[in-house]
Design a protein around this motif. Structure first.
Motif, PDB file in Angstrom:
ATOM      1  N   UNK A 185      58.968  57.228  -4.501  1.00 26.33           N
ATOM      2  CA  UNK A 185      60.238  57.635  -3.893  1.00 26.33           C
ATOM      3  C   UNK A 185      60.369  56.920  -2.565  1.00 26.33           C
ATOM      4  N   UNK A 231      62.971  55.801   0.852  1.00 25.21           N
ATOM      5  CA  UNK A 231      64.120  56.196   1.661  1.00 25.21           C
ATOM      6  C   UNK A 231      64.358  55.170   2.757  1.00 25.21           C
ATOM      7  N   UNK A 233      68.877  60.114   7.835  1.00 24.19           N
ATOM      8  CA  UNK A 233      68.731  59.659   6.457  1.00 24.19           C
ATOM      9  C   UNK A 233      69.955  58.842   6.048  1.00 24.19           C
ATOM     10  N   UNK A 289      57.484  61.975  -6.462  1.00 23.58           N
ATOM     11  CA  UNK A 289      58.931  62.133  -6.489  1.00 23.58           C
ATOM     12  C   UNK A 289      59.472  62.656  -5.178  1.00 23.58           C
ATOM     13  N   UNK A 290      58.668  62.540  -4.170  1.00 24.34           N
ATOM     14  CA  UNK A 290      59.064  63.063  -2.868  1.00 24.34           C
ATOM     15  C   UNK A 290      58.632  64.503  -2.664  1.00 24.34           C
ATOM     16  N   UNK A 291      58.146  65.160  -3.693  1.00 24.76           N
ATOM     17  CA  UNK A 291      57.829  66.576  -3.577  1.00 24.76           C
ATOM     18  C   UNK A 291      56.589  66.839  -2.744  1.00 24.76           C
ATOM     19  N   UNK A 292      55.746  65.819  -2.560  1.00 25.42           N
ATOM     20  CA  UNK A 292      54.544  66.045  -1.771  1.00 25.42           C
ATOM     21  C   UNK A 292      54.838  66.117  -0.290  1.00 25.42           C
ATOM     22  N   UNK A 293      56.028  65.706   0.097  1.00 22.15           N
ATOM     23  CA  UNK A 293      56.459  65.944   1.464  1.00 22.15           C
ATOM     24  C   UNK A 293      56.175  64.832   2.436  1.00 22.15           C
ATOM     25  N   UNK A 294      54.988  64.241   2.372  1.00 19.81           N
ATOM     26  CA  UNK A 294      54.659  63.258   3.390  1.00 19.81           C
ATOM     27  C   UNK A 294      55.335  61.925   3.106  1.00 19.81           C
ATOM     28  N   UNK A 295      55.785  61.322   4.165  1.00 23.96           N
ATOM     29  CA  UNK A 295      56.379  59.997   4.080  1.00 23.96           C
ATOM     30  C   UNK A 295      55.583  59.045   4.950  1.00 23.96           C
ATOM     31  N   UNK A 296      55.470  57.812   4.483  1.00 25.31           N
ATOM     32  CA  UNK A 296      54.869  56.743   5.273  1.00 25.31           C
ATOM     33  C   UNK A 296      55.995  55.811   5.677  1.00 25.31           C
ATOM     34  N   UNK A 297      56.089  55.556   6.987  1.00 26.54           N
ATOM     35  CA  UNK A 297      57.186  54.755   7.519  1.00 26.54           C
ATOM     36  C   UNK A 297      56.739  53.339   7.850  1.00 26.54           C
ATOM     37  N   UNK A 331      59.458  73.234   5.293  1.00 27.53           N
ATOM     38  CA  UNK A 331      58.484  72.237   5.737  1.00 27.53           C
ATOM     39  C   UNK A 331      58.886  71.668   7.089  1.00 27.53           C
ATOM     40  N   UNK A 339      57.412  68.878  10.407  1.00 34.43           N
ATOM     41  CA  UNK A 339      56.538  67.729  10.673  1.00 34.43           C
ATOM     42  C   UNK A 339      56.628  67.345  12.145  1.00 34.43           C
ATOM     43  N   UNK A 363      62.201  64.046  -1.002  1.00 32.74           N
ATOM     44  CA  UNK A 363      61.901  64.695   0.260  1.00 32.74           C
ATOM     45  C   UNK A 363      62.656  64.062   1.409  1.00 32.74           C
TER      46      UNK A 363
END
Lengths: 114, 115
Positions: A32, A34, A46, A96-104, B31, B33, B102
């Motif tokens: 996923x 963004x 976003x 699918x994005x459900x794990x929450x963490x994003x890497x930028x 959630x 962060x 997310x």
């Protein structure tokens, strides 16, 4: 070791032309993606996203393309407007994005000249 | 009214001082962060919380601690501030019940300077 790379720190485009911002990733578990836009003195907002089950997602002037085999995505802005001048961050996540963490990624500063 | 607020917006402090940055949200998201951004770098995750009783370390948690006082509040503490913690700090929220991914919503940021 960067998992999400934006190799162009800056990009300058003439108003009305196309802006293409690129992003590469290394983690094959990412599914996923963004794009965020950030103006000075504001938090990122976003812009558009894409799931790995698609290769294209369009929202008005903004289109994101995903090439899974190359682990590459790009954001196209057509036509570019001076108000699009900002820093653009690519981000990626798993599950699918459900794990929450994003890497930028580190961001690309877009300047659109009138 | 902003959905994600951060206080203070700017703070200058001295090395060794304890400092707390606060984040509140009215979005009803579960959630939350904390990220930091250094010049020329992207956003690096410090801590995240999937609900009030769930706190997790991110990429760069050393030197930081957090507290999730309520679903709507998530604070970041620097127990003994050092100059290389000078950065822009962002709080973000997301809703785990949303399908499709997310999307995170960011606050306006806190600019912290440690002298």
């Amino acid at each position: 070791d960067q998992q999400v790379k934006q190799n162009s720190p800056s990009l300058s485009v003439q108003e009305g032309r196309i802006s293409i911002l690129n992003c590469d990733y290394t983690n094959s578990m990412f599914d996923y993606f963004l794009w965020y836009k950030k103006y000075p003195a504001e938090g990122p907002t976003f812009l558009i996203s894409i799931s790995s089950i698609k290769d294209k997602n369009e929202d008005g002037r903004f289109t994101v393309f995903l090439n899974k085999s190359a682990k590459h995505l790009s954001l196209h802005i057509v036509p570019s407007q001076p108000g699009d001048s900002a820093v653009y961050f690519c981000a990626a996540g798993e599950g699918g994005g459900s794990q929450g963490n994003l890497i930028f990624g580190k961001g690309t500063k877009l300047s659109v000249k009138p | 009214d902003a959905d994600v607020t951060q206080t203070p917006r700017n703070r200058i402090t001295k090395t060794g001082k304890r400092i707390m940055l606060e984040c509140s949200q009215t979005k009803g998201h579960d959630r939350m962060y904390w990220y930091r951004q250094d010049p020329g770098l992207g956003l690096q995750l410090i801590y995240y919380s999937f609900d009030v009783k769930d706190i997790n370390k991110g990429e760069i948690s050393d030197g930081y601690s957090v507290s999730r006082q309520a679903q709507a509040k998530f604070s970041l503490s620097l127990e003994s501030a050092i100059p290389n913690q000078t950065a822009l700090y962002f709080c973000a929220t997301s809703d785990s019940t949303l399908t499709g991914g997310n999307e995170q919503f960011f606050g306006p940021g806190t600019r912290l300077t440690v002298l």
